[in-house]
Write an enzyme that holds these catalytic residues in place. Structure first.
Site, mmCIF file in Angstrom:
data_model
loop_
_atom_site.group_PDB
_atom_site.id
_atom_site.type_symbol
_atom_site.label_atom_id
_atom_site.label_comp_id
_atom_site.label_asym_id
_atom_site.label_seq_id
_atom_site.Cartn_x
_atom_site.Cartn_y
_atom_site.Cartn_z
ATOM 1 N N SER A 71 16.688 -1.223 3.018
ATOM 2 C CA SER A 71 15.714 -0.185 3.385
ATOM 3 C C SER A 71 16.269 0.911 4.285
ATOM 4 C CB SER A 71 14.506 -0.836 4.063
ATOM 5 O OG SER A 71 14.925 -1.637 5.159
ATOM 6 N N GLU A 92 2.305 7.547 14.279
ATOM 7 C CA GLU A 92 2.712 6.539 15.242
ATOM 8 C C GLU A 92 4.150 6.159 14.898
ATOM 9 O OE1 GLU A 92 1.187 5.822 12.417
ATOM 10 O OE2 GLU A 92 2.673 4.398 11.658
ATOM 11 N N LYS A 123 11.503 5.565 4.619
ATOM 12 C CA LYS A 123 10.278 6.168 5.142
ATOM 13 C C LYS A 123 10.052 7.596 4.657
ATOM 14 C CE LYS A 123 9.068 3.043 8.607
ATOM 15 N NZ LYS A 123 10.292 2.345 9.057
HETATM 16 C C1 LIG Z 1 10.312 0.965 9.401
HETATM 17 C C2 LIG Z 1 11.356 0.205 8.719
HETATM 18 C C3 LIG Z 1 11.094 -1.049 8.119
HETATM 19 C C4 LIG Z 1 9.775 -1.756 8.234
HETATM 20 O O1 LIG Z 1 8.704 -1.097 7.615
HETATM 21 P P1 LIG Z 1 8.086 -1.588 6.226
HETATM 22 O O2 LIG Z 1 6.844 -0.802 6.125
HETATM 23 O O3 LIG Z 1 7.850 -3.068 6.323
HETATM 24 O O4 LIG Z 1 9.070 -1.268 5.164
HETATM 25 C C5 LIG Z 1 12.107 -1.668 7.426
HETATM 26 N N1 LIG Z 1 13.339 -1.130 7.327
HETATM 27 C C6 LIG Z 1 13.640 0.060 7.899
HETATM 28 C C7 LIG Z 1 15.016 0.597 7.755
HETATM 29 C C8 LIG Z 1 12.658 0.768 8.614
HETATM 30 O O5 LIG Z 1 12.968 1.948 9.175
#
Ligand SMILES: *Cc1c(COP(=O)(O)O)cnc(C)c1O
Length: 405
Positions: free
Chosen positions: A383, A116, A94
């Site tokens: 992610s 948000e 993010k």
């Molecule tokens: C917020 C988040 C997501 C989901 O958001 P996307 O916009 O679909 O990437 C996925 N993995 C992590 C670690 C997150 O913090």
């Protein structure tokens, strides 16, 4: 070849999906943002400044790590690479987007950021960049999520942000989005709304995708250097869809690279028990854009359920709806229980504790690998890291037979 056309078009449509469905008062702010972003996109100074921050502040490039023991555990000689966004500052992808949008806000001379947040990860990323640039920051968060993610609420406050409890609806992410939009309507002159995924009205799905595409650009270059070829498949979890689009987009014209998005299957695929929007949704308008969404026959938004707060959202980015329509990507659902097994699989084979969101993608590998050719190469978008989820994981595993944790 429809999907190799450049999308979105000038007014933000990915085929039939996207657009701008917002109150009149916000239209001018979207036009200003669109204009600022178009200029920033072509501006070498903006791009250099962002590149520098991504390197020296956020920790890019992230490694593309060959997961030897995970690959062995999955078999068939398939080689699994992990794109390590979990190693970034604040613990997830993010920050890539938050840095880009903070730079845009400064260019537009806006001194206040609002955001948000569901699990709190995007709120923490926004509060972080607000501190970095000396901006005022207010984060809207459902009261229920504030209770579940108390540690992230405290982190945001430490960073100097105001966290505003949202008490309407189900008191979760979708209500926080609605509240942030309502606040923006009355503060657009001084405030930039920093959206955390590839959702919302144009130009957000475009600019968030561009800011996250650094993931796929790096991974493509790193894999070519290491293997001398492109991957057979890309796998990433999909909440709003930003980490997945960021990985997929730089490969969009490589037609032989399969793209697979993994949604939250919750406890079952019955209405109200999951967040598998692309699998079970129908088209409609939510939070400013036309996309797939989970709704009943009267068009009421359905409640969602997932062990991972970051995937717990009834909508999805319009570009994913378009990828699904044009079959450039396919989408699958993984249940809460399978995601927990994904956490254990990656932790025990590689010593890497994933967040619950990408644990869905890890778990999906067990379904994917038997269908791939031998010695296929896969890139998995990791992610975020799992520190934020340790309590949830402990609570769930201690109640089951799988609690060898
Ligand atoms: C917020 C988040 C997501 C989901 O958001 P996307 O916009 O679909 O990437 C996925 N993995 C992590 C670690 C997150 O913090």
């Amino acid at each position: 070849m429809a999907s190799s056309r450049t999308v979105p078009d000038r007014i933000g449509y990915f085929g039939p999906f996207g657009g701008q469905f917002v109150p009149e008062t916000v239209m001018a702010a979207l036009a200003q943002l669109d204009d600022a972003y178009r200029r920033a996109r072509r501006d070498a100074r903006f791009q250099a400044e962002l590149r520098q921050l991504l390197q020296s502040y956020a920790g890019r490039p992230t490694p593309l790590y060959f997961a030897t023991r995970l690959s062995q555990a999955l078999g068939r000689g398939v080689r699994i690479y992990l794109k390590r966004e979990d190693l970034l500052h604040t613990g997830a992808h993010k920050i890539n987007n938050a840095l880009g949008q903070a730079l845009l806000a400064v260019r537009m001379k806006k001194r206040r950021l609002i955001a948000e947040t569901g699990a709190g990860q995007h709120g923490v990323a926004t509060a972080t960049v607000a501190a970095l640039f000396g901006l005022e920051c207010e984060v809207f968060m459902g009261q229920e999520d504030m209770r579940r993610q108390a540690l992230n609420v405290f982190r945001m406050r430490l960073l100097g942000a105001r966290v505003v409890p949202v008490t309407s609806g189900t008191k979760t992410l979708k209500d926080a989005c609605s509240e942030a939009i309502r606040n923006w309507v009355t503060t657009v002159r001084t405030t930039h709304y920093c959206i955390g995924s590839v959702v919302g009205p144009h130009p957000y799905p475009l600019l968030v995708r561009d800011f996250q595409s650094v993931i796929g650009r790096e991974a493509r270059r790193q894999l070519l250097a290491r293997e001398g070829r492109l991957p057979d498949a890309l796998v990433a979890c999909v909440g709003g869809g930003s980490n997945a689009i960021g990985l997929f987009h730089p490969f969009r014209n490589d037609r032989r690279v399969q793209c697979i998005g993994v949604e939250a299957g919750g406890t079952s695929l019955a209405p109200g028990h999951h967040a598998a929007t692309l699998l079970k949704g129908r088209p409609g308008v939510l939070h400013g854009a036309y996309s797939q969404l989970l709704q009943d026959r009267e068009g009421q938004i359905l409640s969602t359920a997932s062990i991972s707060a970051g995937l717990d959202y009834p909508g999805v980015g319009p570009e994913h709806a378009y990828y699904q329509l044009t079959r450039r990507a396919r989408y699958a659902a993984v249940s809460d229980a399978q995601a927990l097994r994904g956490v254990q699989l990656l932790t025990r084979t590689e010593g890497i504790l994933p967040a619950l969101e990408p644990a869905h993608a890890v778990a999906y590998l067990e379904r994917l690998v038997p269908r791939l050719r031998r010695r296929a190469v896969v890139i998995l978008g990791l992610s975020g890291r799992g520190d934020k989820d340790v309590q949830t994981i402990a609570d769930r595993l201690n109640g089951t037979a799988a609690h060898r944790v």
